[in-house]
Design a protein around this motif. Structure first.
Motif, short mmCIF file in Angstrom:
data_model
loop_
_atom_site.label_atom_id
_atom_site.label_comp_id
_atom_site.label_asym_id
_atom_site.label_seq_id
_atom_site.Cartn_x
_atom_site.Cartn_y
_atom_site.Cartn_z
N ILE A 196 0.84 -1.20 0.00
CA ILE A 196 0.00 0.00 0.00
C ILE A 196 0.87 1.26 0.00
CG2 ILE A 196 -0.35 0.37 2.49
CD1 ILE A 196 -3.05 0.50 -0.30
N ALA B 57 -5.24 -4.86 0.21
CA ALA B 57 -6.27 -4.45 -0.75
C ALA B 57 -6.84 -5.66 -1.47
CB ALA B 57 -5.69 -3.46 -1.75
N MET C 107 -5.02 -0.12 5.26
CA MET C 107 -5.41 0.54 4.03
C MET C 107 -5.59 2.04 4.18
SD MET C 107 -5.38 -1.73 1.63
CE MET C 107 -3.89 -2.29 2.51
N HIS D 93 -7.37 5.61 1.94
CA HIS D 93 -8.50 5.90 1.05
C HIS D 93 -8.14 5.52 -0.38
CE1 HIS D 93 -12.33 7.86 0.32
NE2 HIS D 93 -11.82 8.35 -0.80
N ALA E 165 -5.73 -0.42 -5.47
CA ALA E 165 -4.46 -1.10 -5.16
C ALA E 165 -4.62 -2.62 -5.11
CB ALA E 165 -3.93 -0.59 -3.81
N ARG E 166 -5.76 -3.13 -5.55
CA ARG E 166 -6.06 -4.56 -5.33
C ARG E 166 -5.10 -5.51 -6.03
NH1 ARG E 166 -8.68 -2.20 -9.12
NH2 ARG E 166 -9.28 -3.25 -11.07
N TRP F 92 -8.11 2.49 -1.60
CA TRP F 92 -7.35 1.24 -1.69
C TRP F 92 -7.90 0.27 -2.73
CZ3 TRP F 92 -10.21 -3.06 -1.06
CH2 TRP F 92 -11.32 -3.03 -0.21
N ALA G 291 -11.26 2.12 5.52
CA ALA G 291 -9.80 2.08 5.64
C ALA G 291 -9.41 2.73 6.96
CB ALA G 291 -9.16 2.83 4.48
N SER H 285 -1.32 -4.72 -3.54
CA SER H 285 -1.28 -4.72 -2.08
C SER H 285 -2.04 -5.94 -1.57
CB SER H 285 -1.93 -3.45 -1.53
OG SER H 285 -2.43 -3.63 -0.22
N HIS I 77 0.66 4.15 -2.79
CA HIS I 77 0.54 5.58 -2.49
C HIS I 77 1.61 6.39 -3.23
CE1 HIS I 77 -0.11 9.32 -0.47
NE2 HIS I 77 1.07 9.27 0.14
N GLU J 112 -10.23 -2.22 7.09
CA GLU J 112 -8.93 -2.68 6.60
C GLU J 112 -7.81 -1.97 7.38
OE1 GLU J 112 -8.90 -5.15 4.72
OE2 GLU J 112 -10.95 -5.12 3.98
N ASP K 101 -7.79 6.82 7.09
CA ASP K 101 -8.71 7.58 6.24
C ASP K 101 -9.57 8.47 7.14
OD1 ASP K 101 -10.65 8.49 4.47
OD2 ASP K 101 -11.15 6.51 3.69
#
Length: 309
Positions: free
Chosen positions: A15, A289, A275, A277, A282-283, A279, A244, A286, A19, A272, A247
């Motif tokens: 993650i 995610a 995680m 915001h 990002a699946r 995310w 998340a 991460s 970012h 999560e 967040d």
């Protein structure tokens, strides 16, 4: 989104890499750019994380009520009559049918369900209630066939999802099989809880949330714009809410889930822990995610009544 040496940060490498990659496309102070700049940056960011559709996915664009652009997704295997409505995020300012295209395709594929994505009007050109009206029109179009609908939305789309589902309850529209709120913006106070603790969180700050509220210009007492203001949440459909930890919107999700449960609504809440915001994007890079997306798709499948094949 000013940088701060004391800003809260996750530790998961995936993650953090996500970012850093986002910041290269979408500047930390993006909300200070022009609307055209913001949309250009966001489009480039979305293209960076685009993914090919699952095999056999059929997509077609259309119009609802002669004016609202939508995209229809039909996976190679459909195992439920329930349809999915997806409402994208983007602070009511950015986002389109393309910005969440691969996300929608993957959810439809995982749930083995037809999905419709809506391209609602954006602020500041179109302030409240324009986006709400567009999403409501698409929901009514889907409900006209009497087939159940699961409504799904992330961030600003989570706000619109909660709002139109509340409205559907109030006017007796249905059948709605469930609502799925992904790091939703639901109208928290901006000064306490996660809005204070995560004011400088990576990916979204409390100042950003305030900016987006100012741009969309929703009346402060409108429960459809600020669903946490609704006095009664009884009678809403089964709900899945995911937040998340890093967040400022985190507590909006927590509080709404708690209130839904207290009102007797079947609700599943998942937070999560690593995680940030957005995310969902990002699946594919991460682990957190990836797990969150898998849990989300499983919840959608349950709500849709997807048959095992």
């Amino acid at each position: 989104m000013t940088q701060d040496s004391h800003r809260p940060m996750p530790t998961e490498p995936g993650i953090l890499a996500f970012h850093a990659r986002c910041e290269a496309f979408y500047p930390a102070d993006a909300v200070h750019g022009s609307i055209a700049q913001q949309r250009g940056w966001y489009d480039a960011l979305c293209a960076e994380f685009d993914a090919p559709p699952p095999p056999g996915m059929h997509k077609a664009d259309g119009l609802v009520a002669g004016r609202v652009p939508v995209r229809y997704y039909r996976p190679s295997v459909v195992s439920t009559q329930t349809r999915l409505l997806y409402i994208h995020g983007g602070g009511f300012v950015v986002g389109s049918l393309n910005s969440h295209d691969s996300i929608c395709a993957e959810i439809a594929h995982a749930a083995k369900a037809e999905l419709v994505s809506v391209d609602y009007r954006l602020a500041p050109e179109h302030v409240w209630l324009a986006a709400f009206e567009d999403c409501w029109a698409v929901l009514l179009d889907l409900l006209a066939s009497s087939r159940p609908v699961v409504v799904i939305g992330d961030s600003a789309g989570g706000n619109l999802t909660a709002g139109i589902v509340l409205n559907a309850r109030d006017v007796g529209a249905g059948p709605i099989a469930g609502q799925v709120l992904i790091y939703p913006a639901l109208g928290g106070d901006l000064v306490s809880g996660s809005y204070a603790e995560m004011a400088q969180a990576p990916g979204l700050t409390t100042a950003d949330v305030s900016y987006y509220r100012d741009v969309v210009k929703a009346p402060k007492g409108d429960v459809y714009a600020f669903p946490l203001l609704a006095k009664d949440l009884a009678g809403l459909p089964p709900s899945y809410i995911t937040a998340a930890f890093f967040d400022p919107l985190r507590d909006d999700a927590r509080h709404y889930a708690t209130r839904l449960g207290a009102a007797g609504v079947p609700v599943e809440f998942r937070e999560e822990p690593q995680m940030i915001h957005a995310w969902l994007r990002a699946r594919h890079m991460s682990e957190g995610a990836r797990e969150g997306f898998s849990a989300l798709c499983a919840a959608v499948s349950r709500m849709a009544g997807t048959r095992s094949t």
